[in-house]
Each structure stands twice: as C-alpha cells, then as structure tokens.
Design an enzyme around this catalytic site. Structure first.
Site, PDB file in Angstrom:
ATOM      1  CG  ASP A  54      -1.934  -1.114   1.182  1.00 16.55           C
ATOM      2  OD1 ASP A  54      -2.324  -1.505   0.069  1.00 16.55           O
ATOM      3  OD2 ASP A  54      -2.331  -1.599   2.248  1.00 16.55           O
ATOM      4  CD  GLU A  66      -3.105   8.738   6.771  1.00 11.56           C
ATOM      5  OE1 GLU A  66      -1.995   8.872   6.214  1.00 11.56           O
ATOM      6  OE2 GLU A  66      -3.680   7.657   6.846  1.00 11.56           O
ATOM      7  CB  SER A 112      -4.900   2.446  14.028  1.00 13.24           C
ATOM      8  OG  SER A 112      -4.382   1.655  13.004  1.00 13.24           O
ATOM      9  CB  ALA A 136      -3.994  10.326  22.612  1.00 14.72           C
TER      10      ALA A 136
HETATM   11  P1  NAP Z   1       3.628   1.550   6.777  1.00 15.00           P
HETATM   12  O1  NAP Z   1       4.181   1.807   8.132  1.00 15.00           O
HETATM   13  O2  NAP Z   1       4.076   0.376   6.016  1.00 15.00           O
HETATM   14  O3  NAP Z   1       2.018   1.530   6.838  1.00 15.00           O
HETATM   15  C1  NAP Z   1       1.321   0.973   7.891  1.00 15.00           C
HETATM   16  C2  NAP Z   1       0.356  -0.090   7.396  1.00 15.00           C
HETATM   17  O4  NAP Z   1      -0.786   0.545   6.786  1.00 15.00           O
HETATM   18  C3  NAP Z   1       0.917  -1.044   6.368  1.00 15.00           C
HETATM   19  O5  NAP Z   1       0.498  -2.338   6.695  1.00 15.00           O
HETATM   20  C4  NAP Z   1       0.288  -0.553   5.064  1.00 15.00           C
HETATM   21  O6  NAP Z   1       0.185  -1.605   4.114  1.00 15.00           O
HETATM   22  C5  NAP Z   1      -1.071  -0.137   5.567  1.00 15.00           C
HETATM   23  N1  NAP Z   1      -1.850   0.805   4.764  1.00 15.00           N
HETATM   24  C6  NAP Z   1      -1.442   1.949   4.152  1.00 15.00           C
HETATM   25  N2  NAP Z   1      -2.485   2.546   3.565  1.00 15.00           N
HETATM   26  C7  NAP Z   1      -3.577   1.780   3.813  1.00 15.00           C
HETATM   27  C8  NAP Z   1      -4.958   1.872   3.465  1.00 15.00           C
HETATM   28  N3  NAP Z   1      -5.437   2.892   2.756  1.00 15.00           N
HETATM   29  N4  NAP Z   1      -5.788   0.886   3.868  1.00 15.00           N
HETATM   30  C9  NAP Z   1      -5.329  -0.139   4.586  1.00 15.00           C
HETATM   31  N5  NAP Z   1      -4.040  -0.282   4.958  1.00 15.00           N
HETATM   32  C10 NAP Z   1      -3.189   0.668   4.578  1.00 15.00           C
HETATM   33  O7  NAP Z   1       3.852   2.914   5.953  1.00 15.00           O
HETATM   34  P2  NAP Z   1       3.407   3.170   4.455  1.00 15.00           P
HETATM   35  O8  NAP Z   1       3.250   1.869   3.749  1.00 15.00           O
HETATM   36  O9  NAP Z   1       4.293   4.216   3.904  1.00 15.00           O
HETATM   37  O10 NAP Z   1       1.960   3.791   4.648  1.00 15.00           O
HETATM   38  C11 NAP Z   1       1.762   5.035   5.224  1.00 15.00           C
HETATM   39  C12 NAP Z   1       0.422   4.920   5.877  1.00 15.00           C
HETATM   40  O11 NAP Z   1       0.555   4.233   7.110  1.00 15.00           O
HETATM   41  C13 NAP Z   1      -0.205   6.228   6.276  1.00 15.00           C
HETATM   42  O12 NAP Z   1      -0.840   6.863   5.189  1.00 15.00           O
HETATM   43  C14 NAP Z   1      -1.183   5.769   7.362  1.00 15.00           C
HETATM   44  O13 NAP Z   1      -2.460   5.429   6.826  1.00 15.00           O
HETATM   45  C15 NAP Z   1      -0.563   4.493   7.899  1.00 15.00           C
HETATM   46  N6  NAP Z   1      -0.183   4.710   9.312  1.00 15.00           N
HETATM   47  C16 NAP Z   1      -0.843   3.977  10.246  1.00 15.00           C
HETATM   48  C17 NAP Z   1      -0.567   4.174  11.597  1.00 15.00           C
HETATM   49  C18 NAP Z   1      -1.336   3.383  12.601  1.00 15.00           C
HETATM   50  O14 NAP Z   1      -2.209   2.610  12.183  1.00 15.00           O
HETATM   51  N7  NAP Z   1      -1.089   3.566  13.872  1.00 15.00           N
HETATM   52  C19 NAP Z   1       0.380   5.097  12.001  1.00 15.00           C
HETATM   53  C20 NAP Z   1       1.048   5.823  11.001  1.00 15.00           C
HETATM   54  C21 NAP Z   1       0.741   5.624   9.650  1.00 15.00           C
HETATM   55  P3  NAP Z   1       1.511  -2.220   3.375  1.00 15.00           P
HETATM   56  O15 NAP Z   1       2.132  -3.109   4.385  1.00 15.00           O
HETATM   57  O16 NAP Z   1       0.934  -2.972   2.222  1.00 15.00           O
HETATM   58  O17 NAP Z   1       2.379  -1.047   2.979  1.00 15.00           O
END
Ligand code: NAP
Ligand code: MN
Length: 258
Positions: free
Chosen positions: A42, A118, A161, A180
């Site tokens: 993703d 986002e 999340s 938070a």
């Molecule tokens: P990453 O650390 O690999 O992303 C975190 C996880 O989110 C990965 O498993 C990624 O899938 C998944 N993901 C990303 N976009 C998604 C979506 N639209 N729907 C479902 N899962 C999704 O970093 P990254 O791959 O560069 O992605 C950045 C994204 O991470 C940000 O846009 C944000 O949405 C997410 N994020 C999540 C958290 C949290 O949940 N606490 C915190 C910070 C950022 P893949 O493994 O296939 O890459």
C-alpha cells in the site's frame, strides 16, 4: 498510451519490475505516463500517487502486491501476465478514488497538495493545542496528541487504528478522528469520529505556539512555526485499475479472514 513503474526498494520488487517491462509493449515514459504500475505494498501506491500528484487525474494506477498487507493493491504477483495483457490491449476498467486537499500555513510560507490516505497534525512530545473549525464555525479547542483527517480510501489506514469508520470509497466525504484527546473537567472535545460531506472544510489553527508535525500520507513535515491546516474533499481524483475482488471482499481478506 505510455506507462512507468514505481517499485518498493526491495530486491524482489525491483526484479519483478524488470520482468514486467519485458512483457509490456507500449512505450515507457517516466515523465508523463498514462499508466503507473506500482509494485510493492500500500505504501508503494502512496509513493506512486505522490510522484505524479500534479497529474493525478490523468493516470491509472495498477497495483501489484509484493508487500505486507496490500489492502489497496488490486493484483497479486501471480496475475502479472493478466496485468500486462490488460495494459497491452487497453482492455481494463477503473475505479475513481477521491483525494483530499490540504493547505498548510506557517509563519514563513504556505504549501498545499493532495493526499490519498490522510493528513495528520501531531505533537508527539507535548500536548497539541489547536482550535478546530468546520467552515466558519468553531467546533472545539482540542488538546491531545493530534488529529487525523482521512479520505474514504484512507479510512482503512491510520483512521482505522483510531477507531474511525471504514467508509465505502464511493462516498464523497472525509473524516476527522482524534489521536489521544484529553478529556477532563477542564478540557472537552467531541470524542467521536466526525464524518463530513464534500464541500465542507476543516481548519486546525495553532492556539499555543509549539513544534507541530504535519503528515501527508507517507511524508512528515516538522514545523516550528505552524499556523494552520485546512483540509477538504478534493475535486481531484485518481483512477485505479479494477480486479474481480470488490471493496467488501478486500475488507474481509485484509482484516477478517486470515
Ligand atoms: P507503513 O508503516 O508500512 O504503513 C502501515 C500499514 O498501513 C501497512 O500495513 C500498510 O500496508 C497499511 N496501509 C497503508 N495505507 C492503507 C490503506 N489505505 N488501507 C489499509 N491499509 C493501509 O507505511 P506506508 O506503507 O508508507 O503507509 C503510510 C500509511 O501508514 C499512512 O498513510 C497511514 O495510513 C498508515 N499509518 C498507520 C498508523 C497506525 O495505524 N497507527 C500510524 C502511522 C501511519 P503495506 O504493508 O501494504 O504497505
Ligand atoms: Mn508499507
């Protein structure tokens, strides 16, 4: 019709990109491609969108999953021949994915763009203190770690999340979730995800000047002189090539059935 490939920087994805190039017979064009093949997870789709953000409306993203979750990715590695065939013949259908617009103001400058997942506003060390408004109406004085404003597409990312709603990507809306928040006798916030329709604008204004991080999908900006962040549903969108698995099918596969 031209294409390019954006890959995750691991050996397997890079090798797959080379194999893919041999199978495709339309011209390769890194500058102004019509088709962007994203090979990775993703995160690679986010990279693909941001590499060609100024031409978002004109590209179609084909995503092949070599990554971890790959929720947004539509095709598996086993389907590369099918993907090459679709691109060579031009015989494919697309889904239009809505983006969100953001504008960041600091004391020094203003920058703006689009996000696929986002935009967040965060202070990881001290309490972020900001005024939150919707259009011209002040909603609340927020105190907490931060705020996340996501697109329907991004609703399954960070937003999920934060216990935000998972949104059908066909809806033209965007969502505000809290990271938070502090709620006590002294401080009060809405404390629920807020779903708004296209046309509305969320403004977050710095109330007590301190370091603030603004993140846009996979990029973060540390701002010492943050003034405001405005986010709304965009007029811009990006097309993703469709495969047989629909939104609910993808949800089940990624989050329910192991
Ligand atoms: P990453 O650390 O690999 O992303 C975190 C996880 O989110 C990965 O498993 C990624 O899938 C998944 N993901 C990303 N976009 C998604 C979506 N639209 N729907 C479902 N899962 C999704 O970093 P990254 O791959 O560069 O992605 C950045 C994204 O991470 C940000 O846009 C944000 O949405 C997410 N994020 C999540 C958290 C949290 O949940 N606490 C915190 C910070 C950022 P893949 O493994 O296939 O890459
Ligand atoms: Mn990732």
């Amino acid at each position: 019709m031209t294409y390019t490939i954006v890959t995750k920087q691991d050996e397997y994805s890079i090798e797959l990109a080379e194999i893919m190039k041999k199978k495709i017979n339309i011209p390769y064009d890194e500058k102004e491609p019509d088709i962007v093949i994203s090979i990775g997870g993703d995160g690679t789709i986010l990279k693909s969108l941001h590499t060609y953000a100024d031409r978002a409306d004109d590209i179609t993203i084909f995503s092949i999953n070599t990554g971890h979750l790959g929720f947004i990715t539509n095709f598996t590695v086993e389907e590369i021949d099918k993907v090459a065939d679709m691109i060579n013949t031009g015989d494919f259908t697309t889904e239009t994915v809505g983006l969100i617009d953001y504008e960041v103001r600091t004391a020094l400058d203003t920058f703006r763009g689009v996000a696929l997942n986002e935009v967040t506003c965060i202070n990881p060390t001290r309490t972020l203190i900001v005024d939150v408004s919707v259009d011209s109406e002040e909603l609340e004085l927020f105190r907490g770690t931060g705020l996340c404003i996501s697109s329907p597409f991004g609703s399954t990312g960070y937003n999920k999340s934060l216990h935000g709603s998972v949104i059908d990507p066909a809806l033209n809306c965007f969502q505000l979730t809290e990271i938070a928040s502090i709620n006590s006798r002294a401080y009060r916030t809405l404390s629920s995800p807020l779903l708004l329709c296209a046309g509305k604008v969320i403004t977050i204004e710095n109330n007590e000047s301190q370091d603030t991080w603004v993140t846009v999908d996979n990029t973060s900006y540390r701002l010492t002189n943050f003034k405001s962040l405005r986010v709304g549903y965009s007029n811009h969108s990006v097309k993703m090539a469709e495969n047989s698995i629909d939104f609910i099918g993808r949800l089940k596969k990624a989050f329910i059935n192991n």
